[in-house]
Design a protein around this motif. Structure first.
Motif, PDB file in Angstrom:
ATOM      1  N   GLY A  16       0.833  -1.204   0.000  1.00  0.00           N
ATOM      2  CA  GLY A  16       0.000   0.000   0.000  1.00  0.00           C
ATOM      3  C   GLY A  16       0.867   1.253   0.000  1.00  0.00           C
ATOM      4  O   GLY A  16       0.693   2.155  -0.822  1.00  0.00           O
ATOM      5  N   HIS A  17       1.856   1.299   0.916  1.00  0.00           N
ATOM      6  CA  HIS A  17       2.751   2.464   0.970  1.00  0.00           C
ATOM      7  C   HIS A  17       3.494   2.656  -0.366  1.00  0.00           C
ATOM      8  O   HIS A  17       3.602   3.770  -0.872  1.00  0.00           O
ATOM      9  N   LEU A  18       4.023   1.536  -0.913  1.00  0.00           N
ATOM     10  CA  LEU A  18       4.827   1.622  -2.143  1.00  0.00           C
ATOM     11  C   LEU A  18       4.036   2.167  -3.321  1.00  0.00           C
ATOM     12  O   LEU A  18       4.576   2.881  -4.166  1.00  0.00           O
ATOM     13  N   SER A  54       9.114   3.979   7.337  1.00  0.00           N
ATOM     14  CA  SER A  54       7.936   4.121   8.202  1.00  0.00           C
ATOM     15  C   SER A  54       8.344   3.880   9.646  1.00  0.00           C
ATOM     16  O   SER A  54       9.530   3.845   9.973  1.00  0.00           O
ATOM     17  N   GLY A  55       7.327   3.683  10.510  1.00  0.00           N
ATOM     18  CA  GLY A  55       7.622   3.459  11.917  1.00  0.00           C
ATOM     19  C   GLY A  55       8.184   2.066  12.168  1.00  0.00           C
ATOM     20  O   GLY A  55       8.920   1.841  13.123  1.00  0.00           O
ATOM     21  N   GLY A  56       7.846   1.126  11.294  1.00  0.00           N
ATOM     22  CA  GLY A  56       8.280  -0.255  11.512  1.00  0.00           C
ATOM     23  C   GLY A  56       9.326  -0.726  10.523  1.00  0.00           C
ATOM     24  O   GLY A  56       9.936  -1.782  10.717  1.00  0.00           O
ATOM     25  N   PHE A  77      13.157   8.230  15.166  1.00  0.00           N
ATOM     26  CA  PHE A  77      12.557   9.553  15.412  1.00  0.00           C
ATOM     27  C   PHE A  77      11.724   9.499  16.697  1.00  0.00           C
ATOM     28  O   PHE A  77      11.831  10.376  17.556  1.00  0.00           O
ATOM     29  N   ASP A  78      10.881   8.464  16.811  1.00  0.00           N
ATOM     30  CA  ASP A  78       9.969   8.388  17.960  1.00  0.00           C
ATOM     31  C   ASP A  78      10.736   8.231  19.276  1.00  0.00           C
ATOM     32  O   ASP A  78      10.434   8.891  20.264  1.00  0.00           O
ATOM     33  N   LYS A  79      11.757   7.343  19.277  1.00  0.00           N
ATOM     34  CA  LYS A  79      12.505   7.091  20.518  1.00  0.00           C
ATOM     35  C   LYS A  79      13.321   8.317  20.910  1.00  0.00           C
ATOM     36  O   LYS A  79      13.429   8.663  22.087  1.00  0.00           O
ATOM     37  N   GLY A  84       6.514  10.970  17.943  1.00  0.00           N
ATOM     38  CA  GLY A  84       7.711  11.793  17.998  1.00  0.00           C
ATOM     39  C   GLY A  84       8.192  12.390  16.691  1.00  0.00           C
ATOM     40  O   GLY A  84       8.778  13.474  16.691  1.00  0.00           O
ATOM     41  N   GLY A  85       7.967  11.696  15.572  1.00  0.00           N
ATOM     42  CA  GLY A  85       8.518  12.166  14.288  1.00  0.00           C
ATOM     43  C   GLY A  85       8.143  13.596  13.959  1.00  0.00           C
ATOM     44  O   GLY A  85       9.018  14.466  13.809  1.00  0.00           O
ATOM     45  N   PRO A  86       6.831  13.880  13.858  1.00  0.00           N
ATOM     46  CA  PRO A  86       6.443  15.256  13.512  1.00  0.00           C
ATOM     47  C   PRO A  86       6.902  16.260  14.578  1.00  0.00           C
ATOM     48  O   PRO A  86       7.331  17.369  14.244  1.00  0.00           O
ATOM     49  N   GLY A 110       6.007   6.079   3.014  1.00  0.00           N
ATOM     50  CA  GLY A 110       5.994   5.778   4.454  1.00  0.00           C
ATOM     51  C   GLY A 110       6.019   7.071   5.255  1.00  0.00           C
ATOM     52  O   GLY A 110       6.363   8.146   4.723  1.00  0.00           O
ATOM     53  N   GLY A 111       5.657   6.972   6.533  1.00  0.00           N
ATOM     54  CA  GLY A 111       5.485   8.149   7.386  1.00  0.00           C
ATOM     55  C   GLY A 111       6.639   9.142   7.370  1.00  0.00           C
ATOM     56  O   GLY A 111       6.419  10.354   7.311  1.00  0.00           O
ATOM     57  N   VAL A 112       7.885   8.651   7.400  1.00  0.00           N
ATOM     58  CA  VAL A 112       9.035   9.562   7.439  1.00  0.00           C
ATOM     59  C   VAL A 112       9.185  10.311   6.103  1.00  0.00           C
ATOM     60  O   VAL A 112       9.825  11.364   6.030  1.00  0.00           O
ATOM     61  N   ALA A 152       7.097  12.053   4.879  1.00  0.00           N
ATOM     62  CA  ALA A 152       6.424  13.351   5.023  1.00  0.00           C
ATOM     63  C   ALA A 152       7.398  14.411   5.558  1.00  0.00           C
ATOM     64  O   ALA A 152       7.066  15.594   5.569  1.00  0.00           O
ATOM     65  N   ASN A 153       8.565  13.973   5.999  1.00  0.00           N
ATOM     66  CA  ASN A 153       9.529  14.889   6.631  1.00  0.00           C
ATOM     67  C   ASN A 153      10.057  15.930   5.629  1.00  0.00           C
ATOM     68  O   ASN A 153      10.597  15.578   4.581  1.00  0.00           O
ATOM     69  N   GLU A 154       9.894  17.192   5.987  1.00  0.00           N
ATOM     70  CA  GLU A 154      10.255  18.283   5.066  1.00  0.00           C
ATOM     71  C   GLU A 154      11.746  18.333   4.762  1.00  0.00           C
ATOM     72  O   GLU A 154      12.152  18.564   3.626  1.00  0.00           O
ATOM     73  N   THR A 197       1.804   8.853   5.651  1.00  0.00           N
ATOM     74  CA  THR A 197       1.437   8.128   6.865  1.00  0.00           C
ATOM     75  C   THR A 197       0.248   7.210   6.543  1.00  0.00           C
ATOM     76  O   THR A 197      -0.340   7.301   5.468  1.00  0.00           O
ATOM     77  N   ASP A 198      -0.111   6.349   7.487  1.00  0.00           N
ATOM     78  CA  ASP A 198      -1.116   5.316   7.208  1.00  0.00           C
ATOM     79  C   ASP A 198      -2.471   5.923   6.819  1.00  0.00           C
ATOM     80  O   ASP A 198      -2.917   6.901   7.422  1.00  0.00           O
ATOM     81  N   ASN A 199      -3.115   5.305   5.856  1.00  0.00           N
ATOM     82  CA  ASN A 199      -4.395   5.813   5.343  1.00  0.00           C
ATOM     83  C   ASN A 199      -5.120   4.725   4.557  1.00  0.00           C
ATOM     84  O   ASN A 199      -4.509   3.738   4.144  1.00  0.00           O
TER      85      ASN A 199
END
Ligand code: KG4
Ligand code: ZN
Length: 338
Positions: free
Chosen positions: A114-116, A136-138, A166-168, A179-181, A268-270, A272-274, A300-302
């Motif tokens: 889905g992400h790809l 992504s996160g995983g 990013f999250d940790k 944490g990422g955003p 994947g979620g990351v 989105a990082n500018e 991100t997931d959708n």
């Protein structure tokens, strides 16, 4: 063909409707951020319960938004894995029940597929083959994508995924979940500081694998040994983000050289990082490659990416054809077939 897509693999309940002639008709999303924030991470049992609570009202909202009759749907696609077992089961059981009631087929989709494929939602110019950086996160993967279902993993993270790092790191700096955003917003207040230049593990080694857990430890030591001022915190966030983005960039560039692929998908979620987008964009001429991203809310997931992947799969293969609900919490991407 009109396909309903349902995503519930982790902490977002997403539902969308994709039409092969008219594109995306509508999409709705409920994020569980507020539910998990007090715990600093996703609590699996709370995630499944919240998916159960939200999924019916979300579907009603989607059908109102799209203004379509369920009779006009041709199929239902749902995320069948990888992800949290309970969360996946909510989406899969709901999809199977709807398919039975509406007498249409259903199809289980690999979340990472889905992400790809998400950039295809809005990028008509994108074609196979391409190199994908899936962050992504995983997962953190470099994938040679020949066509749908023909995926060769060229490199991956040997420890933490980029999003997980990013999250940790954000948690370490006392930032709220997710944490990422939050960390990337803080990095905007920071600047390059010689005290906070962090290593890029494996960057100078041959091969296409990544490693991010050492970076987290370096940040921890830097934060422990410095004054806890707002500026130092922002400079650390800046330095951390820079190290992650550069690590991703160095290996991706190497993979492009190795494969000679001329198209790069960042998903994947990351994705989105500018800072990541700016870094890759500024180097497009040296990469000799066209870059494609989903729009930030489809990084991100959708549900939209699952609806599209369902359509793409159904174009070339048969639906499940069974009422048995099978999900795969662990499911290697390269085990898929065409
Ligand atoms: O793809 P995704 O929504 O879920 C998974 O499949 O894992 O990715 C979520 C990850 C989280 O780790 C989140 O912190 C990260 O993506 N993320 C970001 C940004 N937006 C989301 N990381 C860095 N910068 C962002 N702007
Ligand atoms: Zn995801």
């Amino acid at each position: 063909m009109r396909v309903l897509g349902i995503e519930s693999s982790c902490d977002d309940t997403g539902i969308a409707l994709y039409d092969s002639a008219d594109g995306l008709l509508a999409h709705v999303l409920h994020s569980q951020t507020d539910t998990h924030q007090p715990y600093g991470g996703v609590v699996p049992e709370l995630a499944s319960r919240d998916h159960s609570r939200r999924i019916v009202p979300l579907l009603q909202q989607l059908l109102r938004q799209a203004n379509v009759d369920p009779q006009s749907l041709d199929a239902i696609a749902y995320t069948a894995g990888p992800g949290l077992m309970g969360a996946l089961l909510v989406g899969a059981c709901f999809a199977k029940a709807l398919a039975y009631a509406w007498k249409i087929p259903s199809i289980g989709i690999h979340h990472l597929e889905g992400h790809l494929l998400a950039p295809f939602l809005e990028e008509p110019a994108l074609e196979f083959p391409f190199l994908a950086l899936l962050v992504s996160g995983g997962h953190t993967l470099l994938v040679d994508v020949k066509e749908i279902g023909h995926y060769t993993i060229l490199g991956e993270s040997l420890d933490d995924a980029a999003g997980e790092a990013f999250d940790k790191t954000a948690k370490l700096l006392g930032l709220p979940y997710p944490g990422g955003p939050a960390l990337s917003a803080l990095a905007k207040q920071g600047q390059s500081n010689p005290h906070f230049i962090f290593p890029k593990p494996l960057a100078n080694k041959p091969g296409l694998d990544f490693s991010f857990s050492g970076l987290k430890t370096s940040v921890m030591n830097a934060w422990k040994n410095t004054e806890h001022s707002e500026q130092n915190k922002a400079d650390i966030a800046f330095g951390f983000q820079e190290a992650v983005v550069q690590s991703l960039f160095i290996k991706t560039k190497y993979a492009l050289e190795k494969t000679a692929l001329k198209r790069l998908v960042i998903a994947g979620g990351v994705g989105a990082n500018e800072c990541l987008r700016q870094t890759f964009e500024s180097l497009v001429p040296s990469l000799a490659t066209q870059i494609y991203y989903p729009r930030p809310d489809f990084c991100t997931d959708n549900g939209a990416m699952i609806a599209y992947a369902g359509y793409a799969r159904l174009k070339q293969s048969k639906p499940d054809g069974t009422l048995a609900t099978i999900v795969h919490p662990r499911w290697p991407l390269d085990s898929l077939s065409k």
